[in-house]
Design an enzyme around this catalytic site. Structure first.
Site, PDB file in Angstrom:
ATOM      1  N   GLU A 102      37.001  98.079 112.450  1.00  0.00           N
ATOM      2  CA  GLU A 102      36.236  99.325 112.421  1.00  0.00           C
ATOM      3  C   GLU A 102      35.431  99.353 111.116  1.00  0.00           C
ATOM      4  OE1 GLU A 102      37.558 103.992 111.706  1.00  0.00           O
ATOM      5  OE2 GLU A 102      39.069 102.419 111.819  1.00  0.00           O
ATOM      6  N   ASP A 210      48.819  93.441  97.376  1.00  0.00           N
ATOM      7  CA  ASP A 210      47.691  93.041  96.512  1.00  0.00           C
ATOM      8  C   ASP A 210      46.937  94.320  96.137  1.00  0.00           C
ATOM      9  OD1 ASP A 210      45.843  91.521  95.149  1.00  0.00           O
ATOM     10  OD2 ASP A 210      44.875  90.677  96.923  1.00  0.00           O
TER      11      ASP A 210
HETATM   12  P1  ADP Z   1      37.590  89.462 100.718  1.00  0.00           P
HETATM   13  O1  ADP Z   1      38.631  89.137 101.766  1.00  0.00           O
HETATM   14  O2  ADP Z   1      36.541  88.404 100.633  1.00  0.00           O
HETATM   15  O3  ADP Z   1      38.200  89.790  99.375  1.00  0.00           O
HETATM   16  P2  ADP Z   1      37.215  92.300 101.168  1.00  0.00           P
HETATM   17  O4  ADP Z   1      38.285  92.631 102.146  1.00  0.00           O
HETATM   18  O5  ADP Z   1      37.458  92.677  99.750  1.00  0.00           O
HETATM   19  O6  ADP Z   1      36.820  90.757 101.259  1.00  0.00           O
HETATM   20  O7  ADP Z   1      35.890  92.987 101.700  1.00  0.00           O
HETATM   21  C1  ADP Z   1      34.606  92.652 101.217  1.00  0.00           C
HETATM   22  C2  ADP Z   1      33.765  93.910 101.037  1.00  0.00           C
HETATM   23  O8  ADP Z   1      33.681  94.620 102.269  1.00  0.00           O
HETATM   24  C3  ADP Z   1      34.321  94.896 100.023  1.00  0.00           C
HETATM   25  O9  ADP Z   1      33.220  95.412  99.289  1.00  0.00           O
HETATM   26  C4  ADP Z   1      34.917  96.008 100.845  1.00  0.00           C
HETATM   27  O10 ADP Z   1      34.807  97.244 100.196  1.00  0.00           O
HETATM   28  C5  ADP Z   1      34.079  95.979 102.112  1.00  0.00           C
HETATM   29  N1  ADP Z   1      34.904  96.320 103.296  1.00  0.00           N
HETATM   30  C6  ADP Z   1      36.123  95.850 103.588  1.00  0.00           C
HETATM   31  N2  ADP Z   1      36.559  96.307 104.772  1.00  0.00           N
HETATM   32  C7  ADP Z   1      35.566  97.111 105.251  1.00  0.00           C
HETATM   33  C8  ADP Z   1      35.399  97.883 106.458  1.00  0.00           C
HETATM   34  N3  ADP Z   1      36.329  97.904 107.403  1.00  0.00           N
HETATM   35  N4  ADP Z   1      34.251  98.583 106.589  1.00  0.00           N
HETATM   36  C9  ADP Z   1      33.287  98.546 105.648  1.00  0.00           C
HETATM   37  N5  ADP Z   1      33.373  97.836 104.510  1.00  0.00           N
HETATM   38  C10 ADP Z   1      34.504  97.118 104.302  1.00  0.00           C
END
Ligand code: ADP
Length: 303
Positions: A102, A210
């Site tokens: 989502e 984490d």
């Molecule tokens: P990684 O696994 O590479 O560390 P992240 O989970 O931190 O990636 O997500 C990368 C970026 O996407 C971050 O800036 C985060 O805030 C944004 N993000 C993560 N999940 C969502 C989501 N469901 N909807 C919108 N943005 C998201």
């Protein structure tokens, strides 16, 4: 496990048509900045929906099955927000693996954002954990990842042994090349003394694993939601310790957390040892700049 596993798909197209119907098309793809490990995208679909996609190489598909399992476990507690999992999969033609979630459109934060976050996190830490481990108490049903590094979740009945064997030892082993003889002696002493430093929790908790500020995002309801977990069942104070590693959350968070779930006496003396796991992980992933911090903590706990 007592809850449904997230769905897996054989291609991105298959995922989108299964989820949204045969007429669905991606009309726009935008990069989302901020991740360290994966590429992140906002996919705009022709029915007006936006979804979030992370992708990596085909070989790293297990990053996403592990992440989906972690988000699923958090959602299962019903204690705190986390993006709905649409599914994960491998796309042979595009030569990538993917995770679909989502899309979170950050709203204004609700008032008392930090207090509510703390209470919801405490509720997650108090949720029943038996469904997350097949036998034993601490660990998780699958191994997963901390950043890009493997995280072992072999189940144990004793928290302190779990933290020594499944958290510190594998990281020390990977980092062996950084240490001299004196360091190795200190590390042995620390591991031998660990029963005198850490304590068993009052009850096991599902941990985010984490929990730094980059993995807390303002959700569609204006509350704090958890993303990008490295879940396992452990001692809640390991999660709280990590929140303090890279700058910490505001005092209102800690006051509300302690009110909802008082920390056991002596937490302050254990915090740096929990965070040694993350410092070692950073040393292993990002190199020498973390070595002096690691050595400082090793010396502190090996006296
Ligand atoms: P990684 O696994 O590479 O560390 P992240 O989970 O931190 O990636 O997500 C990368 C970026 O996407 C971050 O800036 C985060 O805030 C944004 N993000 C993560 N999940 C969502 C989501 N469901 N909807 C919108 N943005 C998201």
């Amino acid at each position: 496990m007592s809850f449904t596993e997230p769905q897996q798909f054989s291609s991105l197209e298959n995922a989108l048509t299964s989820l949204f119907g045969n007429d669905i098309k991606i009309i726009r793809t935008d990069r989302v900045a901020g991740g360290d490990i994966n590429q992140a995208y906002r996919l705009s679909l022709n029915d007006g929906t936006c979804i979030f996609m992370k992708s990596n190489t085909k070989e790293n598909a297990s990053f996403f099955t592990a992440e989906a399992a972690g988000l699923n476990a958090i959602a299962h507690t019903k204690a705190i927000g986390t993006p709905r999992i649409l599914g994960s999969g491998v796309d042979d033609d595009k030569r990538c693996s993917f995770l679909l979630l989502e899309f979170i459109t950050a709203k204004n934060r609700i008032s008392n954002y930090w207090e509510i976050f703390a209470k919801e996190l405490a509720a997650m830490h108090q949720a029943e954990t038996a469904g997350f481990v097949t036998e034993g108490i601490y660990g998780f049903s699958h191994d997963n990842y901390i950043g890009a590094k493997n995280q072992t979740n072999s189940v144990q009945d004793n928290w302190v042994s779990f933290f020594r064997d499944c958290r510190l030892k594998p990281q020390f082993k990977s980092a062996a090349g950084y240490f001299d003889k004196a360091d190795l002696k200190n590390i042995d002493r620390l591991l031998e003394q660990i029963d005198d430093i850490l304590v068993e929790p009052k009850h096991p908790s599902l941990l985010h694993g984490d929990l730094w500020s980059g993995n807390v995002i303002t959700g569609n309801d204006g509350k704090a939601w958890l993303i990008d977990p490295a879940v396992y069942v452990g001692h809640a104070e390991a999660d709280i310790a990590m929140t303090e590693l890279f700058g910490g959350f505001p005092p209102a968070f800690y006051a509300a957390y302690r009110e909802a779930a008082p920390l056991q006496p002596g937490y302050d003396c254990r915090r740096d040892l929990y965070n040694l796991y993350h410092l070692l992980n950073h040393l292993n992933l990002f190199g020498r700049s973390y070595l002096s911090s690691v050595k400082r903590v090793v010396e502190k706990y090996s006296r």
